[in-house]
Structure formats: C-alpha cells, structure tokens
Scaffold this motif. Structure first.
Motif, PDB file in Angstrom:
ATOM      1  N   SER A  67       0.840  -1.208   0.000  1.00 48.11           N
ATOM      2  CA  SER A  67       0.000   0.000   0.000  1.00 48.11           C
ATOM      3  C   SER A  67       0.868   1.248   0.000  1.00 48.11           C
ATOM      4  CB  SER A  67      -0.910   0.017   1.228  1.00 48.11           C
ATOM      5  OG  SER A  67      -1.906  -0.962   1.099  1.00 48.11           O
ATOM      6  N   ALA A  68       1.848   1.259   0.904  1.00 46.76           N
ATOM      7  CA  ALA A  68       2.740   2.419   0.986  1.00 46.76           C
ATOM      8  C   ALA A  68       3.434   2.649  -0.353  1.00 46.76           C
ATOM      9  CB  ALA A  68       3.770   2.204   2.088  1.00 46.76           C
ATOM     10  N   SER A  69       3.880   1.551  -0.966  1.00 49.14           N
ATOM     11  CA  SER A  69       4.620   1.655  -2.227  1.00 49.14           C
ATOM     12  C   SER A  69       3.754   2.217  -3.342  1.00 49.14           C
ATOM     13  CB  SER A  69       5.145   0.268  -2.610  1.00 49.14           C
ATOM     14  OG  SER A  69       5.804   0.322  -3.838  1.00 49.14           O
ATOM     15  N   VAL A  70       2.511   1.703  -3.461  1.00 46.40           N
ATOM     16  CA  VAL A  70       1.619   2.167  -4.538  1.00 46.40           C
ATOM     17  C   VAL A  70       1.258   3.639  -4.322  1.00 46.40           C
ATOM     18  CG1 VAL A  70      -0.676   1.892  -5.529  1.00 46.40           C
ATOM     19  CG2 VAL A  70       0.726  -0.110  -5.081  1.00 46.40           C
ATOM     20  N   LEU A  71       0.928   3.986  -3.065  1.00 48.36           N
ATOM     21  CA  LEU A  71       0.592   5.388  -2.784  1.00 48.36           C
ATOM     22  C   LEU A  71       1.766   6.303  -3.086  1.00 48.36           C
ATOM     23  CD1 LEU A  71      -1.417   4.977   0.531  1.00 48.36           C
ATOM     24  CD2 LEU A  71      -2.309   5.667  -1.692  1.00 48.36           C
ATOM     25  N   ALA A  72       2.972   5.876  -2.677  1.00 49.64           N
ATOM     26  CA  ALA A  72       4.164   6.693  -2.927  1.00 49.64           C
ATOM     27  C   ALA A  72       4.430   6.816  -4.423  1.00 49.64           C
ATOM     28  CB  ALA A  72       5.368   6.089  -2.222  1.00 49.64           C
ATOM     29  N   ALA A  73       4.185   5.727  -5.165  1.00 49.96           N
ATOM     30  CA  ALA A  73       4.414   5.770  -6.611  1.00 49.96           C
ATOM     31  C   ALA A  73       3.469   6.758  -7.284  1.00 49.96           C
ATOM     32  CB  ALA A  73       4.238   4.376  -7.213  1.00 49.96           C
ATOM     33  N   PHE A  74       2.195   6.747  -6.853  1.00 50.36           N
ATOM     34  CA  PHE A  74       1.246   7.717  -7.414  1.00 50.36           C
ATOM     35  C   PHE A  74       1.670   9.144  -7.063  1.00 50.36           C
ATOM     36  CE2 PHE A  74      -2.129   4.282  -7.611  1.00 50.36           C
ATOM     37  CZ  PHE A  74      -2.139   4.262  -8.985  1.00 50.36           C
ATOM     38  N   ALA A  75       2.101   9.341  -5.819  1.00 48.89           N
ATOM     39  CA  ALA A  75       2.548  10.678  -5.412  1.00 48.89           C
ATOM     40  C   ALA A  75       3.758  11.101  -6.236  1.00 48.89           C
ATOM     41  CB  ALA A  75       2.896  10.672  -3.932  1.00 48.89           C
ATOM     42  N   HIS A  76       4.619  10.134  -6.518  1.00 50.22           N
ATOM     43  CA  HIS A  76       5.826  10.400  -7.298  1.00 50.22           C
ATOM     44  C   HIS A  76       5.479  10.954  -8.676  1.00 50.22           C
ATOM     45  CE1 HIS A  76      10.087   9.797  -8.100  1.00 50.22           C
ATOM     46  NE2 HIS A  76      10.219   9.443  -6.842  1.00 50.22           N
ATOM     47  N   ILE A  77       4.610  10.243  -9.412  1.00 47.17           N
ATOM     48  CA  ILE A  77       4.260  10.740 -10.756  1.00 47.17           C
ATOM     49  C   ILE A  77       3.443  12.019 -10.650  1.00 47.17           C
ATOM     50  CG2 ILE A  77       4.356   8.592 -12.055  1.00 47.17           C
ATOM     51  CD1 ILE A  77       1.130   8.874 -11.751  1.00 47.17           C
ATOM     52  N   GLY A  78       2.634  12.120  -9.574  1.00 45.52           N
ATOM     53  CA  GLY A  78       1.845  13.344  -9.392  1.00 45.52           C
ATOM     54  C   GLY A  78       2.750  14.552  -9.272  1.00 45.52           C
ATOM     55  N   GLY A  79       3.755  14.448  -8.385  1.00 46.84           N
ATOM     56  CA  GLY A  79       4.684  15.552  -8.184  1.00 46.84           C
ATOM     57  C   GLY A  79       5.439  15.892  -9.452  1.00 46.84           C
ATOM     58  N   GLN A  80       5.870  14.849 -10.160  1.00 46.56           N
ATOM     59  CA  GLN A  80       6.631  15.077 -11.391  1.00 46.56           C
ATOM     60  C   GLN A  80       5.779  15.762 -12.449  1.00 46.56           C
ATOM     61  OE1 GLN A  80       8.261  11.281 -12.511  1.00 46.56           O
ATOM     62  NE2 GLN A  80      10.164  11.771 -11.492  1.00 46.56           N
ATOM     63  N   LEU A  81       4.535  15.278 -12.603  1.00 46.59           N
ATOM     64  CA  LEU A  81       3.679  15.849 -13.644  1.00 46.59           C
ATOM     65  C   LEU A  81       3.325  17.294 -13.334  1.00 46.59           C
ATOM     66  CD1 LEU A  81       1.163  13.137 -14.887  1.00 46.59           C
ATOM     67  CD2 LEU A  81       2.827  14.426 -16.200  1.00 46.59           C
ATOM     68  N   VAL A  82       3.069  17.580 -12.043  1.00 47.13           N
ATOM     69  CA  VAL A  82       2.722  18.962 -11.687  1.00 47.13           C
ATOM     70  C   VAL A  82       3.906  19.887 -11.980  1.00 47.13           C
ATOM     71  CG1 VAL A  82       2.245  20.492  -9.743  1.00 47.13           C
ATOM     72  CG2 VAL A  82       0.933  18.392 -10.016  1.00 47.13           C
ATOM     73  N   LEU A  83       5.119  19.435 -11.600  1.00 47.99           N
ATOM     74  CA  LEU A  83       6.300  20.265 -11.880  1.00 47.99           C
ATOM     75  C   LEU A  83       6.507  20.420 -13.394  1.00 47.99           C
ATOM     76  CD1 LEU A  83       8.710  21.792 -10.627  1.00 47.99           C
ATOM     77  CD2 LEU A  83      10.076  19.770 -11.099  1.00 47.99           C
ATOM     78  N   ALA A  84       6.326  19.321 -14.121  1.00 46.85           N
ATOM     79  CA  ALA A  84       6.488  19.385 -15.576  1.00 46.85           C
ATOM     80  C   ALA A  84       5.475  20.354 -16.184  1.00 46.85           C
ATOM     81  CB  ALA A  84       6.310  17.995 -16.184  1.00 46.85           C
ATOM     82  N   ARG A  85       4.233  20.313 -15.681  1.00 47.76           N
ATOM     83  CA  ARG A  85       3.185  21.195 -16.213  1.00 47.76           C
ATOM     84  C   ARG A  85       3.493  22.660 -15.905  1.00 47.76           C
ATOM     85  NH1 ARG A  85       0.782  24.589 -17.647  1.00 47.76           N
ATOM     86  NH2 ARG A  85      -1.448  24.990 -17.947  1.00 47.76           N
ATOM     87  N   VAL A  86       3.963  22.904 -14.661  1.00 50.73           N
ATOM     88  CA  VAL A  86       4.191  24.286 -14.224  1.00 50.73           C
ATOM     89  C   VAL A  86       5.438  24.864 -14.883  1.00 50.73           C
ATOM     90  CG1 VAL A  86       4.803  25.688 -12.218  1.00 50.73           C
ATOM     91  CG2 VAL A  86       2.982  24.006 -12.045  1.00 50.73           C
ATOM     92  N   TRP A  87       6.468  24.026 -15.044  1.00 46.70           N
ATOM     93  CA  TRP A  87       7.780  24.563 -15.390  1.00 46.70           C
ATOM     94  C   TRP A  87       8.261  24.158 -16.772  1.00 46.70           C
ATOM     95  CZ3 TRP A  87      12.921  22.031 -13.983  1.00 46.70           C
ATOM     96  CH2 TRP A  87      13.986  22.885 -14.298  1.00 46.70           C
ATOM     97  N   LEU A  88       8.266  22.846 -17.066  1.00 49.08           N
ATOM     98  CA  LEU A  88       8.927  22.399 -18.291  1.00 49.08           C
ATOM     99  C   LEU A  88       8.026  22.476 -19.520  1.00 49.08           C
ATOM    100  CD1 LEU A  88      10.835  19.297 -16.904  1.00 49.08           C
ATOM    101  CD2 LEU A  88      11.807  21.456 -17.644  1.00 49.08           C
ATOM    102  N   VAL A  89       6.781  22.000 -19.380  1.00 50.57           N
ATOM    103  CA  VAL A  89       5.856  21.987 -20.510  1.00 50.57           C
ATOM    104  C   VAL A  89       4.598  22.743 -20.096  1.00 50.57           C
ATOM    105  CG1 VAL A  89       4.746  20.521 -22.240  1.00 50.57           C
ATOM    106  CG2 VAL A  89       6.722  19.670 -20.991  1.00 50.57           C
ATOM    107  N   PRO A  90       4.608  24.059 -20.181  1.00 51.93           N
ATOM    108  CA  PRO A  90       3.447  24.803 -19.681  1.00 51.93           C
ATOM    109  C   PRO A  90       2.232  24.652 -20.594  1.00 51.93           C
ATOM    110  CG  PRO A  90       5.128  26.307 -20.487  1.00 51.93           C
ATOM    111  CD  PRO A  90       5.633  24.926 -20.731  1.00 51.93           C
ATOM    112  N   HIS A  91       1.727  23.457 -20.695  1.00 51.26           N
ATOM    113  CA  HIS A  91       0.580  23.192 -21.553  1.00 51.26           C
ATOM    114  C   HIS A  91      -0.210  22.027 -20.968  1.00 51.26           C
ATOM    115  CE1 HIS A  91      -1.805  22.050 -25.020  1.00 51.26           C
ATOM    116  NE2 HIS A  91      -1.479  23.200 -25.572  1.00 51.26           N
ATOM    117  N   ASP A  92      -1.531  22.098 -21.080  1.00 47.73           N
ATOM    118  CA  ASP A  92      -2.360  21.047 -20.494  1.00 47.73           C
ATOM    119  C   ASP A  92      -2.212  19.708 -21.203  1.00 47.73           C
ATOM    120  OD1 ASP A  92      -3.406  22.376 -18.362  1.00 47.73           O
ATOM    121  OD2 ASP A  92      -5.006  23.310 -19.524  1.00 47.73           O
ATOM    122  N   GLY A  93      -1.535  19.706 -22.359  1.00 48.42           N
ATOM    123  CA  GLY A  93      -1.324  18.446 -23.065  1.00 48.42           C
ATOM    124  C   GLY A  93      -0.561  17.427 -22.238  1.00 48.42           C
ATOM    125  N   VAL A  94       0.168  17.900 -21.208  1.00 49.21           N
ATOM    126  CA  VAL A  94       0.924  16.997 -20.333  1.00 49.21           C
ATOM    127  C   VAL A  94       0.004  15.955 -19.697  1.00 49.21           C
ATOM    128  CG1 VAL A  94       2.297  16.902 -18.227  1.00 49.21           C
ATOM    129  CG2 VAL A  94       2.661  18.720 -19.854  1.00 49.21           C
TER     130      VAL A  94
END
Lengths: 148, 177
Positions: free
Chosen positions: B114-141
């Motif tokens: 459970s901890a691993s799956v939750l952490a994995a989702f948080a991991h991609i969540g954090g990455q995607l939010v940063l990518a959306r805000v900073w690297l690819v400022p487009h909702d296509g992300v």
C-alpha cells in the motif's frame, strides 16, 4: 550442469526463488488488496476520461458568426454554404470533416485538411465561414487546438 | 598521508543511513542503464530501499535515504541540477509527504505494498505537476497521466512486494540473535 553450481550459489538461487518462504500473495494484506483494486479501477477510468474526450461527433458551420447548420459526423455528405465572396463546400465523413473548396485567395482552410478532434476549427476568413468540430463532452472545451 | 585535522562526529545513525543510501544510489544508477519506453517511466527500484528503511527505522531515516539518493544519484549519472534532477526531487518530496501520512495506516490491514503504490502515485503526481508548471506549460501533459499512472501502479506493486519480502527476512545475522 546442476552439480557444477556451488552450494552457496544454489542456496542463494533457491532463496531468490522463494524456497522456504511465504508465498508472494501472503505479503499482501486485505487493505493492500482493497487499495490495489481501487487504484486499478481509477487508472482504467482515467484512460477514457483523458483520451476519449476529444472525439468529435458534430460539425458546426457558421457564417458571420451565425450558426448555419450542424452536421452529424456519422455519414458521408457534402454541404454548401454561400458566404461573402462565393460558395464554400464542406465535406463530412464518419468521424471527420474538412473544407473541400473555398473561394478565398490563400486557401488556408482548405489546406488544413481533415479535422478530427473536438474543438478543432478551420476558418475561411475571406468568405466569413467557419467549420468547427464539437465533442460529446463539454469537459475538454477549453482547448482551441493542440499541437505536438 | 596527511592526517585529517577536522573530525566530524559520526553517529551510528549516520553509518546506517549512509549504508542504505548507498544501496539506493546503486539501484538508481543501475536503473538508469535500462531503456525506457517513455521518458519518466522507470521501475524506481531505489524506492524499495526507502520502503524498507521507512518500515524499520521510521520516516526521518527514509527521508534522508530518499533525498541522498536523489542528490548523489544525479551526481553519479551527471544530471545534477538538470531538469531530470528537479523532476526526481519533486517526485521524491511528494512521495515522502504521502509516506508520512501512509505510515499511520493500521499495520494490521496495510503492508508495504500500500505504501509503495501510494508513494508511486505521489511520485508521478509531483513530477507531472512540476512538468506542467515549469517544463511543458501546456495542459497536453495530462494526456500522459494514464500511462504514468499505469506504470506507477505496476512498479509500485512490484516494489512493494519486494520490500515486503525483504522485511519478511531476518534483519541481519547480528540483529537476529
């Protein structure tokens, strides 16, 4: 072959294969199963939500911003609109639509080709005619176009 | 040899954290050699170590191991302060935040998976939010979200099972006695 493997390595391999240990499924507790099932459902649900929202099912033809007609994208047909400088021909095929011909001098809207995604738009400015696709759900209405 | 003039006091905790962080760094460097179908989809093997440390020694140690892994791992691979480093850092911080909450789940019903799956989702969540805000400022992300979520579920489950198996083994010959 088997005799050549040193005892230590064989023991290690047997341990790696799970000998004398609890089976993998016993490492999962009830809450883990619940979480896995819920997450799998959410992940599966995210595919249609994010990927199918852009499917177009209607073509909206406007002249001077006024709605001329709405064409369903389920059967091939052609539609003619009389604009400011001539006649624009819209062609519809299942799932897509395009401006087949237009009297405009630069032919931008014709060269744009087939429109397939919801909210895609071809504008024939000289003739004051626009062709826009519309999707089933209004959720993805925020985009004009998407480029990659 | 020049005798060292500066002595930094090293505690037992430091040695333990360094040992686990070294294992995590080794895994993340080894993993960098694996081909990936899509940039950002990785097994995240180093998180196995973080999960084991979390279960054995608590969140503080897990945070140390995780962040040391991100910093030192990126130094070894040569992408320190490159976009990939910040994505990894954002993912690690988000998953540590989720793990801080997840460690309070009742142990009777929830294991490392459970901890691993939750952490994995948080991991991609954090990455995607940063990518959306900073690297690819487009909702296509967000179109990538289903793919990333699938990978997170798959690798999160596998990593969690491996961590559970490791935690199931006797800790060490010394400690087992």
């Amino acid at each position: 072959m088997k005799e050549r493997i040193p005892d230590g390595l064989r023991e290690l391999l047997a341990q790696a294969a799970g000998a004398g240990q609890v089976p993998w499924r016993n490492l999962l507790k009830p809450g883990d199963w619940l979480l896995l099932v819920c997450s799998a459902a959410l992940v599966t649900a995210s595919y249609p939500l994010l990927w199918r929202g852009g499917v177009a099912d209607r073509a909206i033809v406007k002249r001077d911003g006024q709605l001329v007609t709405e064409l369903a994208l389920n059967a091939p047909r052609k539609y003619e609109v009389t604009g400011a400088i001539g006649t624009t021909v819209i062609e519809v095929q299942p799932g897509r639509a395009r401006v087949l011909s237009d009297p405009g001098p630069r032919q931008y809207c014709v060269q744009q080709g087939w429109l397939t995604r919801a909210n895609a738009v071809a504008i024939c400015a000289p003739n004051h005619v626009t062709l826009q696709l519309s999707g089933r759900s209004g959720q993805n209405g925020g985009y004009d176009t998407l480029n990659y | 040899m020049t005798p060292s003039t500066i002595e930094l006091p090293v505690t037992v905790d430091d040695y333990r954290i360094a040992r686990y962080a070294a294992a995590a760094i080794a895994l993340s460097v080894a993993e960098a050699a694996l081909p990936s179908p899509l940039p950002g989809i990785k097994p995240g093997l180093a998180n196995i170590i973080v999960l084991v440390v979390l279960a054995r020694y608590g969140w503080r140690d897990a945070a140390w191991v995780s962040l040391l892994r991100v910093v030192a791992g990126s130094l070894v691979i040569g992408q320190f302060l490159a976009p990939g480093f910040f994505l990894a850092l954002a993912g690690a911080l988000c998953s540590l935040a989720v793990l801080a909450l997840a460690q309070h789940l009742p142990l009777r019903f929830f294991g490392p998976v459970s901890a691993s799956v939750l952490a994995a989702f948080a991991h991609i969540g954090g990455q995607l939010v940063l990518a959306r805000v900073w690297l690819v400022p487009h909702d296509g992300v967000w179109y990538l979200l289903p793919l990333f979520a699938t990978a997170a579920l798959l690798f999160g489950t596998i990593n969690g099972l491996v961590a559970a198996r490791l935690l199931d083994l006797p800790v060490a010959p010394k400690a087992a006695t």
